[in-house]
Enzyme design. Structure first.
Site, PDB file in Angstrom:
ATOM      1  CG  ASP A 187      16.895 -15.509 -12.458  1.00 24.66           C
ATOM      2  OD1 ASP A 187      16.551 -16.640 -12.621  1.00 24.66           O
ATOM      3  OD2 ASP A 187      17.641 -15.533 -11.484  1.00 24.66           O
TER       4      ASP A 187
ATOM      5  CG  ASP B 100      18.569 -23.546 -13.965  1.00 25.67           C
ATOM      6  OD1 ASP B 100      17.984 -23.372 -12.697  1.00 25.67           O
ATOM      7  OD2 ASP B 100      19.625 -22.635 -14.040  1.00 25.67           O
TER       8      ASP B 100
ATOM      9  CD  GLU C 239      26.018 -21.382 -20.601  1.00 22.47           C
ATOM     10  OE1 GLU C 239      25.269 -20.815 -21.263  1.00 22.47           O
ATOM     11  OE2 GLU C 239      25.940 -21.755 -19.558  1.00 22.47           O
TER      12      GLU C 239
END
Length: 602
Positions: free
Chosen positions: A366, A362, A243
């Protein structure tokens, strides 16, 4: 191999070994010395700067092959230029210059290169001179300071003064997923910050009220859910380091485990089409007034008795964006030009990832965020790196010897070469063009159609494991033929048939900005000088017109401001192209256009 070749190899090999063992040398990065060499990636520059401060040990031969090649290049230059002089005075000057060059003094080296260019002696070719100008263009554009809707968090906080939850005020929740929740946020004023401290000076665990005025919150705070990781910074950062890959500021205490993590993971430099994460930190899960309703299971027991979460988690402070790509496309009619601008930005983001050997794994609509300050030309960024591959030891190739190895995120938009790969002793997952393939599927959504790998009304769902290239539906006739052919190429089942991400991004950029005559059928490719002239023209426009973009946070500043013919996002898109432009890659894109576009029956 002939005896003569072996003799030469032995002679030059002993010469290299003798020079390396004779004395200690500092590593010299020749790429930093000559402007005809393409720009070195930021990560390599950081590693090089660290090596400048470290003396290389004696007899350490094999680690320094690159160093010796650079020294040999300088020696060749001396042999071909200085050794032509024969008188004694010039000979003495030659020896002094040789010593200065070999010991790292760049002044005589630059002088000799300049003489070579002026006299046309052929040490540097004309093509290399033009690529050298491209290097200067990349340097000039990369140093530009853009005035937009961003906040320079580094001016407020630093490593010695890190941001924590006590520094932030919260707005309403923006989004919530299975792994995290995102809140609107802003920095507190100093007097408000002091009121949040207890008597001992430590932050108190109290319920934080959410402010209602959304216009005051320029940031978004992403709070990761933590069910399994123990409540310590070390464990959390090790488990969730993906992240943090695009983060601009990482607060390190200088401990061994943190240094090990920094050395193991790849860092992604800032880019206009990558989410702007200003800060990463760990802290206690706060008690927010909407928490028990939105994510009760993720709360720790100290806040919610039925919660399964741990006390601490990871927080990412980032720029607040207006919408996801999915919501934007569903709520309005999007013009063809706006769609092309969105596609171009998506490809620029993918090219940036691939150039730094990072795979997102990924990509979906969205996970793409938009800044809609200029509604007809939104800025697109790639976000949510929780599934990315960013390990220095792997790069874009991951050994797949067990089915337990994670292939990535969304299976429906996973590239066929990844989805169909089976584990084995010599099996490898090649992610070099997987993100590009995922971007090609999203292109259908960008141009107003259903994603073929999701399916839709009256449209069969394609499977990445079994589809053929001929099964792909046609894009609307309003989409330019160059873009249609490009998307089909990107979605080729065979990755070897796909363009490289950088060349694919160049194709759309050329369609948007290049002279139309360059894109016509059977037209002779422009010369290197013509391409360079066009690049210089774009550079001039960006440097002269792009700088005057006002701060959009204050609409009053927009009155009477002339920004030229382009919008700010268009200037930003051009600058992304110029920051990586090279004549050779532009010629490859033009060659592909002329070789592939007009042979299709559209």
């Amino acid at each position: 191999m002939s005896i003569r070749a072996v003799t030469r190899l032995f002679k030059h090999g002993t010469h290299i070994l003798r020079n390396l063992c004779r004395r200690d040398l500092h590593e010299i990065n020749i790429a930093d010395k000559i402007n005809v060499v393409p720009k070195v990636p930021a990560a390599s520059q950081q590693n090089t700067s660290q090596l400048h401060n470290r003396v290389i040990p004696r007899n350490f031969v094999f680690r320094n092959v690159g160093l010796q090649i650079g020294l040999q290049a300088r020696k060749i230059l001396i042999d071909n230029v200085l050794n032509r002089v024969t008188n004694s005075l010039a000979g003495e000057l030659r020896k002094k210059a040789a010593r200065r060059i070999l010991y790292g003094d760049s002044a005589p080296f630059f002088a000799l290169v300049g003489v070579s260019l002026a006299s046309g002696t052929g040490i540097i070719t004309k093509e290399e001179e033009l690529e050298g100008v491209c290097w200067e263009i990349r340097e000039a554009i990369s140093k530009m300071k853009w005035n937009y809707n961003d906040v320079n968090i580094e001016e407020v906080h630093s490593e010695e003064n890190p941001i924590t939850l006590k520094d932030l005020s919260f707005g309403q929740p923006i989004a919530k997923g299975s792994n995290a929740v995102v809140y609107a946020a802003k920095l507190k004023e100093k007097n408000i910050e002091e009121k949040c401290l207890g008597e001992s000076g430590e932050p108190k665990t109290v319920e934080i009220k959410l402010e209602k005025d959304e216009t005051k919150f320029p940031f978004a705070l992403k709070m990761m859910f933590n069910y399994d990781i123990q409540s310590s910074s070390m464990a959390i950062l090790k488990a969730m380091y993906r992240e943090t890959v695009p983060a601009r500021m990482y607060y390190s205490q200088g401990e061994d485990w943190e240094l090990d993590l920094a050395n193991r993971k790849r860092h992604l430099p800032p880019h206009p089409n990558i989410v702007a994460i200003f800060s990463v930190f760990t802290d206690l899960i706060p008690e927010l007034e909407s928490g028990r309703t939105l994510y009760p299971d993720a709360l720790p027991a100290r806040i919610h008795a039925d919660g399964f979460g741990r006390n601490m988690s990871l927080f990412l402070l980032m720029k607040r964006y207006d919408s996801t790509l999915e919501k934007y496309l569903n709520n309005r009619e999007v013009s063809t030009r706006t769609s092309i601008l969105l596609l171009s930005q998506l490809l620029e983001g993918v090219a940036h990832l691939t150039s730094h050997k990072i795979a997102h794994r990924d990509l979906k609509s969205d996970n793409l965020l938009l800044d809609c300050t200029e509604d007809d030309a939104p800025i697109l960024v790639i976000s949510d790196f929780g599934c990315c591959l960013a390990d220095k030891s792997n790069g874009l190739f991951l050994s797949y010897n067990s089915s337990e190895i994670d292939k990535g995120g969304n299976a429906a938009l996973m590239a066929p070469e990844i989805y169909t790969q089976r584990p084995g002793t010599f099996s490898v997952l090649n992610y070099a063009k997987s993100d590009l393939w995922s971007a090609g599927t999203i292109a259908y959504e960008i141009f107003g159609m259903f994603n073929p790998f999701y399916g839709g009304k009256g449209q069969a769902k394609l499977k990445n494991s079994t589809y053929n290239d001929e099964d792909l539906s046609d894009l609307p006739e309003t989409v330019p033929v160059i873009v249609r052919v490009l998307i089909r190429n990107i979605l080729s089942r065979n990755p070897n048939k796909r363009l490289d991400p950088e060349i694919a991004a160049n194709v759309v950029q050329l369609f948007l900005w290049a002279p139309s005559s360059w894109l016509r059928e059977a037209r002779k490719l422009p010369s290197s000088a013509e391409i360079l002239q066009w690049l210089l023209s774009l550079t001039t426009k960006v440097l002269c017109e792009g700088r005057v973009i006002p701060n959009f946070a204050d609409p009053q500043n927009l009155e009477g401001v002339s920004r030229g013919r382009r919008t700010y996002p268009e200037y930003l898109l051009i600058s992304s192209f110029l920051c990586r432009a090279s004549i050779s890659n532009i010629r490859l894109a033009l060659s592909w256009i002329q070789s592939n576009v007009y042979e299709n029956d559209y």
